[in-house]
Design an enzyme around this catalytic site. Structure first.
Site, PDB file in Angstrom:
ATOM      1  N   GLN A   1      33.949  40.104  37.193  1.00 29.43           N
ATOM      2  CA  GLN A   1      34.324  41.442  36.738  1.00 29.43           C
ATOM      3  C   GLN A   1      35.190  41.338  35.493  1.00 29.43           C
ATOM      4  OE1 GLN A   1      37.512  44.504  38.275  1.00 29.43           O
ATOM      5  NE2 GLN A   1      35.671  44.840  39.504  1.00 29.43           N
TER       6      GLN A   1
ATOM      7  N   ASP B   1      35.691  44.699  45.122  1.00 26.90           N
ATOM      8  CA  ASP B   1      36.396  45.355  44.021  1.00 26.90           C
ATOM      9  C   ASP B   1      37.900  45.418  44.262  1.00 26.90           C
ATOM     10  OD1 ASP B   1      36.311  46.603  41.469  1.00 26.90           O
ATOM     11  OD2 ASP B   1      36.490  48.580  42.385  1.00 26.90           O
TER      12      ASP B   1
ATOM     13  N   SER C   1      38.168  49.099  36.372  1.00 27.45           N
ATOM     14  CA  SER C   1      37.001  48.229  36.370  1.00 27.45           C
ATOM     15  C   SER C   1      36.044  48.690  35.276  1.00 27.45           C
ATOM     16  CB  SER C   1      36.288  48.283  37.726  1.00 27.45           C
ATOM     17  OG  SER C   1      37.162  47.902  38.770  1.00 27.45           O
TER      18      SER C   1
END
Length: 286
Positions: free
Chosen positions: A279, A205, A229
């Site tokens: 993502q 991430d 995110s």
């Protein structure tokens, strides 16, 4: 957190009952819970309900609300299926009665089959040729924007070495990709595969949305763009070790609708493809 031991302790949840667990948070330099932490803790919860030695091969998740650093997170696992080859788990993460995150994960029994992968970029600079985030801060701290400086100054159990250094004062659009080497701090020799996958998910991430931001660097930066995110998916291909640097090669095929999409591949230094990541994140001009 300063080393891998601290990170493993953060990800190892407290068991409330066989399908419910509790986790706590550590800041990475931002005001909310780091998305990678919730991802990895949710995988820790899901894995704790796998009793047939099956191995995580994919996960898909959505971030619903910003997490509060001061409030414990409760992870509840639903056992969706234990089939002949695959087991599926669904995890919800809650704070103060509100669901902040959901994840589905699939585990497979060990099997042999066909094998191929894309190649690592052999022209990318090696980590010994590059500066780490720590060294960048030491060398350029006086001119780095305050928000970025605070983020870089946070203690981490991971060392990052970006291949492409972005000059925040050179307002030009950049190619929509970034490459970052990373390595854990501390002894990694005793980590089992499940723990390595959780740590890799935590790290995944970091840096990924930067590839989408690069394409608009002439006007967009972390200070004038609201980012978060939104979802995160990951596929796990091969076992690996954290005893050397790994390369996170990220590209962004698209940005639209105040969202940026990025995908990445994680390689060992000798070119083994360990995992792939995708993502979509919020990229809203303020």
């Amino acid at each position: 957190m300063t080393n891998v031991k601290d990170l493993v302790e953060l990800l190892a949840l407290k068991e409330i009952n066989p399908t419910q667990f509790e986790g706590f948070s550590k800041t990475v330099g931002s005001p909310n819970v780091f998305g990678g932490q919730v991802l990895a803790q949710a995988l820790n919860a899901a894995t704790r309900t796998i009793t047939n030695k099956r191995v995580l091969h994919s996960m898909h998740s959505y971030f619903l609300e910003a997490g509060d650093l001061e409030v414990p997170i409760t992870y509840t696992v639903n056992i969706i299926r234990d089939g002949g080859s695959f087991s599926v788990r669904r995890v919800t993460a809650d704070q103060n009665g509100t669901t902040i995150f959901i994840l589905s994960a699939s585990f497979q029994k060990r099997e042999e089959g066909y094998n191929h992968q894309i190649k690592i970029n052999e022209d990318v600079k090696q980590p010994e040729e590059l500066m780490s985030w720590t060294e960048v801060l030491e060398q350029f701290g006086e001119v780095i924007p305050k928000k970025t400086k605070g983020f870089l100054a946070a203690e981490r159990p991971i060392e990052f070495k970006p291949v492409e250094l972005v000059d925040p004062f050179n307002k030009v659009d950049l190619p929509a990709f970034t490459n970052v080497w990373f390595k854990l701090k501390g002894d990694t020799s005793q980590l089992d595969l499940a723990t390595k996958q959780q740590i890799l998910t935590y790290i995944s991430d970091y840096n990924i949305l930067a590839a989408a931001m690069n394409r608009h660097a002439s006007k967009a930066h972390w200070g004038n763009t609201q980012t978060a995110s939104l979802d995160h998916s990951m596929w796990y291909f091969r076992d690996f070790d954290f005893d050397d640097w790994l390369l996170y090669a990220i590209e962004s095929p698209n940005a639209s609708g105040a969202r940026g999409f990025a995908k990445g591949n994680i390689f060992t230094r000798d070119g083994q493809l360990v995992a792939s990541v995708a993502q979509e994140g919020l990229m809203r001009p303020r």
